[in-house]
Enzyme design. Structure first.
Site, PDB file in Angstrom:
ATOM      1  N   GLU A 177       0.664  -1.284   0.199  1.00 58.50           N
ATOM      2  CA  GLU A 177       0.002  -0.089   0.253  1.00 58.50           C
ATOM      3  C   GLU A 177       1.083   1.148  -0.659  1.00 58.50           C
ATOM      4  O   GLU A 177       0.817   2.143   0.758  1.00 58.50           O
ATOM      5  CB  GLU A 177      -1.181   0.054   1.322  1.00 58.50           C
ATOM      6  CG  GLU A 177      -2.009  -1.561   1.415  1.00 58.50           C
ATOM      7  CD  GLU A 177      -2.984  -1.000   2.065  1.00 58.50           C
ATOM      8  OE1 GLU A 177      -2.979   0.309   2.854  1.00 58.50           O
ATOM      9  OE2 GLU A 177      -3.644  -2.046   2.365  1.00 58.50           O
ATOM     10  N   GLU A 362      -5.579  -8.279   0.995  1.00 58.48           N
ATOM     11  CA  GLU A 362      -6.313  -8.416   2.178  1.00 58.48           C
ATOM     12  C   GLU A 362      -7.768  -7.992   2.104  1.00 58.48           C
ATOM     13  O   GLU A 362      -7.805  -7.440   0.875  1.00 58.48           O
ATOM     14  CB  GLU A 362      -6.083  -7.176   2.857  1.00 58.48           C
ATOM     15  CG  GLU A 362      -4.387  -6.681   3.275  1.00 58.48           C
ATOM     16  CD  GLU A 362      -3.853  -5.996   3.976  1.00 58.48           C
ATOM     17  OE1 GLU A 362      -3.961  -5.229   4.636  1.00 58.48           O
ATOM     18  OE2 GLU A 362      -2.643  -5.979   3.816  1.00 58.48           O
TER      19      GLU A 362
HETATM   20  O1  IFM Z   1      -4.487  -2.741   9.066  1.00 58.61           O
HETATM   21  C1  IFM Z   1      -3.896  -2.143   7.732  1.00 58.61           C
HETATM   22  C2  IFM Z   1      -2.742  -2.640   7.140  1.00 58.61           C
HETATM   23  O2  IFM Z   1      -1.719  -2.612   7.415  1.00 58.61           O
HETATM   24  C3  IFM Z   1      -2.670  -2.071   5.666  1.00 58.61           C
HETATM   25  N1  IFM Z   1      -4.325  -2.409   4.878  1.00 58.61           N
HETATM   26  C4  IFM Z   1      -5.541  -2.059   5.648  1.00 58.61           C
HETATM   27  C5  IFM Z   1      -5.164  -2.548   7.131  1.00 58.61           C
HETATM   28  C6  IFM Z   1      -6.602  -1.962   8.466  1.00 58.61           C
HETATM   29  O3  IFM Z   1      -6.935  -0.968   8.304  1.00 58.61           O
END
Ligand code: IFM
Length: 459
Positions: A177, A362
């Site tokens: 990210e 994710e």
């Molecule tokens: O916890 C975070 C993660 O580190 C990166 N993506 C989003 C998740 C939730 O906010």
């Protein structure tokens, strides 16, 4: 999409997921490990940030987190009980290179090596992310992502990890990210390194992308698995039919969704960038764009929500603000639950970028989970529903021809949610932060059954 594959035929008779679809869960180093300075590790910028007052809710730090550094064997056993086929975790750069560059701390490398061995012994595929936000503080002191030399520093660090684990790790991610690193860390100052200067965003982003490209180059000579980039994507919808809101929607989309993927996969930045940043947007040399556009083996997509936006000139840099939707369900993060947009974003990536292999790296939700019942169970029906509907959305995209190779639930464990500290619980597994006891929530058991049956029971 995927004209060379008959994906529909790969779905089995009950319409489940294709054979070989990888079912996993994800975490990151600073969010779960604890013991940040153990065994010769250096200070990270997140350690530094959390130890300055006012930066996190209730002054939370990652000093203990889920104590995974010391409990990793138990955690791998837990993953095995849940039937996970893959585990996505990140390496703390400052454990491996305490000063960010120069001498290697072998004890830090050995920790990740033992973790990988433990996973493999349990038949779980390791998926390693090199940078999930915690940067050695020594590098931050020299400018961090604003210093062009970080491109080489990152490639050197990546090479240390490729040499150490490359024989056993089939899936690698350079950056997690990058948009959040820059927007939260350099524009709004709510993440480390806590800078609030939108003018720095183009420079920090460009160096992140060059570092990504340099690490991919290093991997091509040292590695034999697959390497990709993980981005967080959020479809943007206009709050009204006005031209102003339509323009804001386009700006928000360019800033968040295309800023990183366009240069990596198409070789240029979105044309909106120059207008977004004005005179702070430099003319980047063509050689840099060539160095960023390296062939990657997959795109990792972190998906949580969509955003409905309207024009708001006080927002930097995209002048777009989210609008809450009446009647919609929101998570504890104030993110709208919108599984249809996961299908949409998967299709969008396939159509815009020529059908790359995709992993959903994710996906998950923070909800106010009830305390464990007397029988020790944690009933989290909202997360169960989120999980099921989002997996259905992934399957719909696959049926429509998108090449999705796997899904990683965020997160395996309740953990340190950055500026929100321990107040937001994303885990499939409940963690009692007083005792470190782990309790699989109902969602973990549902996920276990879905893995076992390859998605049977989804609608
Ligand atoms: O916890 C975070 C993660 O580190 C990166 N993506 C989003 C998740 C939730 O906010």
């Amino acid at each position: 999409m995927s004209p060379d594959r008959d994906v529909a035929a790969e779905l089995n008779a009950e319409g489940r997921f294709p054979a070989g679809f990888l079912w996993g869960a994800a975490t990151s180093a600073y969010q779960i490990e604890g013991s940040p300075l153990a065994d010769g590790a250096g200070v990270s910028n997140w350690h530094h940030f959390t130890h300055q007052s006012g930066n996190t809710k209730d002054g939370a730090t990652g000093d203990v987190a889920c104590d995974h550094y010391r409990r990793y064997r138990d955690d791998v056993a837990l993953m095995s009980d849940l039937g996970l086929q893959a585990y996505r975790f990140s390496v703390a750069w400052s454990r491996v290179l305490p000063d960010g560059r120069g001498s290697v701390n072998q004890a830090g490398v050995d920790f990740y090596s033992r973790l990988v061995d433990e996973l493999l012994e349990h038949g779980i595929q390791p998926n390693v992310t090199l940078f999930h936000w915690d940067l050695p503080a020594a590098l931050d002191d020299q400018g961090g992502w604003l210093h062009r030399d970080i491109v080489g520093w990152f490639a050197d660090y990546a090479s240390v990890m490729f040499r150490a684990l490359g024989d056993r790790v089939p899936l690698w991610t350079t950056l997690n990210e990058p948009w959040v690193v820059v927007d939260a860390g350099y524009v709004h100052g709510v993440h480390a390194p806590g800078r609030r200067n939108a003018a720095e965003a183009p420079v920090a982003s460009h160096h992140l992308l060059l570092a990504h490209g340099a690490a991919v180059d290093a991997y091509r000579s040292l590695g034999r698995g697959k390497i990709g980039l993980v981005v967080n994507l959020e479809p943007k919808d206009a709050a009204s039919g006005s031209a102003d809101d339509a323009a804001a929607t386009n700006r928000a989309d360019a800033y968040m969704n295309r800023f990183y993927l366009d240069p990596v996969l198409l070789g240029h930045y979105p044309e909106e960038m120059a207008a977004l940043f004005g005179e702070d947007w430099p003319e980047f040399p063509a050689e840099d764009l060539a160095a960023i556009r390296r062939t990657i083996d997959f795109v990792g997509i972190n998906y949580y929500t969509r955003a409905v936006v309207r024009r708001d000139d006080s927002e930097v840099p995209d002048r777009a603000a989210p609008v809450r939707q009446d009647g919609a369900r929101y998570t504890e993060m104030d993110w709208e639950v919108h599984p249809e947009s996961l299908t949409r974003v998967l299709r969008w990536v396939a159509e815009r970028y020529g059908s790359p292999p995709i992993y959903v790296t994710e996906n998950g939700a923070a909800f106010p989970d009830p305390p464990s019942a007397p029988d020790g169970t944690v009933n989290d029906p909202l997360r169960v529903d989120y999980l099921r509907t989002h997996l259905e959305a992934v399957r719909t995209a696959i049926r429509q021809g998108v090449d999705v190779r796997g899904y990683f639930a965020w997160s395996l464990l309740d953990n340190f949610e950055w500026a929100a500290g321990y107040s937001k619980r994303f885990g499939l597994v409940h963690v009692d932060f007083e005792t470190q006891q782990r309790t699989p929530k109902a969602s973990a058991l549902v996920y276990r059954d879905l893995i076992r049956t390859h998605g049977a029971g989804l609608r």
